[in-house]
Design a protein around this motif. Structure first.
Motif, short mmCIF file in Angstrom:
data_model
loop_
_atom_site.label_atom_id
_atom_site.label_comp_id
_atom_site.label_asym_id
_atom_site.label_seq_id
_atom_site.Cartn_x
_atom_site.Cartn_y
_atom_site.Cartn_z
N TRP A 295 12.27 -0.32 3.15
CA TRP A 295 13.40 -1.27 3.06
C TRP A 295 13.00 -2.50 2.24
O TRP A 295 13.81 -3.05 1.49
CB TRP A 295 13.82 -1.67 4.47
N TYR A 296 11.74 -2.91 2.38
CA TYR A 296 11.25 -4.09 1.66
C TYR A 296 10.40 -3.73 0.44
O TYR A 296 10.14 -4.58 -0.41
CB TYR A 296 10.43 -4.98 2.60
N ASN A 297 9.95 -2.47 0.38
CA ASN A 297 9.04 -2.07 -0.68
C ASN A 297 9.74 -1.40 -1.85
O ASN A 297 9.14 -1.23 -2.92
CB ASN A 297 7.96 -1.13 -0.10
N ALA A 298 11.02 -1.03 -1.66
CA ALA A 298 11.77 -0.42 -2.76
C ALA A 298 11.97 -1.44 -3.88
O ALA A 298 11.98 -2.65 -3.64
CB ALA A 298 13.12 0.09 -2.26
N TYR A 299 12.12 -0.96 -5.10
CA TYR A 299 12.23 -1.85 -6.26
C TYR A 299 13.44 -2.77 -6.16
O TYR A 299 14.54 -2.32 -5.84
CB TYR A 299 12.33 -1.01 -7.54
N PRO A 300 13.27 -4.07 -6.45
CA PRO A 300 12.00 -4.78 -6.68
C PRO A 300 11.34 -5.13 -5.34
O PRO A 300 11.98 -5.68 -4.45
CB PRO A 300 12.44 -6.04 -7.43
N ALA A 301 10.09 -4.80 -5.20
CA ALA A 301 9.39 -4.92 -3.92
C ALA A 301 9.25 -6.36 -3.46
O ALA A 301 8.92 -7.24 -4.25
CB ALA A 301 8.01 -4.27 -4.02
N SER A 302 9.51 -6.57 -2.17
CA SER A 302 9.27 -7.88 -1.55
C SER A 302 7.87 -7.96 -0.97
O SER A 302 7.40 -9.04 -0.62
CB SER A 302 10.30 -8.12 -0.43
N VAL A 303 7.23 -6.80 -0.85
CA VAL A 303 5.88 -6.74 -0.29
C VAL A 303 5.21 -5.45 -0.76
O VAL A 303 5.88 -4.45 -1.02
CB VAL A 303 5.92 -6.78 1.26
N PHE A 304 3.91 -5.50 -0.93
CA PHE A 304 3.11 -4.31 -1.24
C PHE A 304 2.31 -3.92 0.00
O PHE A 304 1.91 -4.80 0.78
CB PHE A 304 2.14 -4.58 -2.40
N MET A 305 2.04 -2.64 0.16
CA MET A 305 1.29 -2.21 1.35
C MET A 305 -0.19 -2.51 1.23
O MET A 305 -0.87 -2.69 2.23
CB MET A 305 1.52 -0.73 1.63
N GLY A 306 -0.71 -2.58 0.00
CA GLY A 306 -2.14 -2.80 -0.18
C GLY A 306 -2.95 -1.64 0.35
O GLY A 306 -2.42 -0.64 0.85
N ASP A 307 -4.26 -1.76 0.26
CA ASP A 307 -5.13 -0.72 0.80
C ASP A 307 -5.03 -0.64 2.32
O ASP A 307 -5.32 0.40 2.92
CB ASP A 307 -6.58 -0.99 0.41
N THR A 308 -4.59 -1.72 2.96
CA THR A 308 -4.36 -1.71 4.41
C THR A 308 -3.40 -0.59 4.78
O THR A 308 -3.58 0.07 5.81
CB THR A 308 -3.78 -3.05 4.87
N GLY A 309 -2.41 -0.37 3.94
CA GLY A 309 -1.42 0.67 4.20
C GLY A 309 -1.78 2.01 3.60
O GLY A 309 -1.72 3.05 4.26
N SER A 310 -2.19 2.02 2.32
CA SER A 310 -2.38 3.29 1.62
C SER A 310 -3.53 4.11 2.18
O SER A 310 -3.41 5.33 2.36
CB SER A 310 -2.59 3.03 0.12
N LEU A 311 -4.65 3.47 2.48
CA LEU A 311 -5.77 4.21 3.07
C LEU A 311 -5.42 4.74 4.46
O LEU A 311 -5.80 5.86 4.83
CB LEU A 311 -7.01 3.32 3.15
N THR A 312 -4.66 3.94 5.21
CA THR A 312 -4.23 4.36 6.54
C THR A 312 -3.31 5.57 6.46
O THR A 312 -3.46 6.55 7.21
CB THR A 312 -3.51 3.20 7.26
N ILE A 313 -2.35 5.52 5.56
CA ILE A 313 -1.41 6.63 5.38
C ILE A 313 -2.14 7.92 5.06
O ILE A 313 -1.90 8.96 5.67
CB ILE A 313 -0.40 6.30 4.26
N GLY A 314 -3.07 7.85 4.09
CA GLY A 314 -3.80 9.06 3.71
C GLY A 314 -4.63 9.62 4.85
O GLY A 314 -4.67 10.84 5.07
N GLY A 315 -5.28 8.74 5.61
CA GLY A 315 -6.10 9.20 6.73
C GLY A 315 -5.27 9.88 7.80
O GLY A 315 -5.65 10.93 8.34
#
Length: 406
Positions: A295-315
């Protein structure tokens, strides 16, 4: 927590409606709604806090259109995903379930690694973040924990022949007697598609199965490392990682539900994994968190997930796939992650090869990971993301068809 409270109310006082919490489908639906509300309502508060603390993205000069405008956008938004997942899970899931415990550990473990990486980038002004070797050590450490628990825990069992199992149950044989420890997995799109990692060591003699961990645990480590890195590489443009991850996780959620249900697994002739169906509650919360974050990350993003999110998602994705013995399906379910990973590997390898052979490095892609290649070709971010989502949906459908297509 609520599961145990309502279970007590149902058994002790026969409170009307309390028994509905026994159903995985009900708790999953509730987990999805709750996580979605947490991500959308409290997500805005977290974004404002990150902005006030000047936790902004430092964008490298890559020559991409619209890149400069993103500088200063709050990052570490993966905190939203983590909180919106864990809170419903702690409220609604069976917390003594071994698979739920592993997923909670995975979330906190990978979230911590990603948080440290983002913290170094933002507050220490080091664009490289956490050194790659330490990330790999963290991923290997998680893989070692997950692999060891799945291999040794008496709560992790399978029933391969569900039809025979049902017949045996009718003959008063205890269901627990039909369950067995196994390092077997599923090979997609093949009939009689079960493969035991232990078979690789069959040359070691009659007791070769005692050494199955030599293959199984390293395989778990490899998968967790590869998928978490793939998710990390995919997080490059607005909405790409969150959207494609939601599609992949939802697909794995359907696999999890049927694998943990003896009736459906019997009908589909797939490996039945006792107690794994509880992961559906976690997956529902996770999907809700990803959609809410989007909801907040769709273009244009109001926030990025950073590695805090992306590494967690992959794991998380990797552990779910391994737990339900569908890890060999990851190249299809997470085809976008695979393409992003391969584009980087191919680009770097070809550059090094041509530099050594011709004295100058050459490139196959205009830029890697793959989504940047299309940005360089002039495609707008929204178009790239939408088309990647479409490909992700097609891969998800193809994966689900594997349940009957053999």
């Amino acid at each position: 927590m609520l599961y145990y409270i309502f279970q007590y109310l149902d058994k002790a006082f026969d409170v009307p409606g309390a028994g509905v919490f026994q159903y995985i489908t009900f708790r999953s639906a509730l987990a999805f709604i709750l996580s979605l509300l947490i991500a959308t309502i409290y997500g805005k508060k977290i974004i404002n806090y990150l902005r006030n603390q000047q936790v902004g993205e430092t964008v490298r000069e890559l020559g991409l259109e619209g890149q400069t405008a993103k500088a200063g956008t709050p990052t570490m938004g993966g905190i939203i995903i983590i909180l919106a997942t864990l809170i419903p899970v702690l409220l609604l899931a069976k917390l003594n379930n071994i698979y739920i415990i592993l997923l909670i550990v995975t979330t906190i473990w990978m979230g911590t690694i990603g948080f440290i990486d983002d913290y170094i980038k933002i507050f220490k002004k080091d664009k490289q973040g956490l050194k790659g070797i330490f990330k790999v050590i963290g991923q290997v450490g998680l893989g070692l924990i997950v692999g060891t628990v799945l291999y040794l825990s008496p709560d992790v069992t399978v029933r391969k022949d569900t039809l025979t199992s049902r017949v045996k149950i009718e003959n008063n044989i205890k269901p627990a007697d039909l369950e067995e420890k196994s390092t077997a997995t599923t090979i997609p799109f093949f009939k009689n598609n079960e493969f035991d990692y232990a078979e690789v060591l069959s040359f070691m003699g009659d007791n070769y199965k005692d050494y199955a961990w030599l293959i199984f645990i390293p395989m778990v480590i490899l998968i967790i490392t590869a998928v978490s890195n793939g998710a990390n590489l995919t997080d490059g443009i607005d909405g790409l990682a969150a959207g494609t991850s939601a599609i992949s996780v939802l697909t794995l959620g359907l696999f999890t539900f049927v694998s943990g249900n003896i009736i459906f697994s019997d009908y589909l002739n797939i490996m039945y994994i006792p107690n794994s169906g509880e992961m559906t509650v976690y997956i529902a919360a996770f999907v809700g968190a990803l959609v809410g974050f989007l909801w907040y990350n769709a273009y244009p993003a109001s926030v990025f997930m950073g590695d805090t999110g992306s590494l967690t998602i992959g794991g998380i994705i990797a552990v779910i796939a391994i737990a339900i013995r569908k890890e060999l399906m990851i190249p299809v379910v997470c085809g976008i992650f695979l393409a992003e990973n391969l584009s980087v590997i191919i680009q770097v390898s070809y550059f090094k090869y041509t530099k050594k052979k011709f004295g100058e490095g050459r490139r196959i892609f205009l830029m890697s990971p793959l989504h940047h290649h299309y940005q360089k070709k002039g495609y707008h971010e929204s178009r790239i993301v939408t088309r990647f989502w479409i490909v992700g949906i097609l891969l998800a459908i193809f994966s689900l068809v594997s349940l009957k297509l053999r």
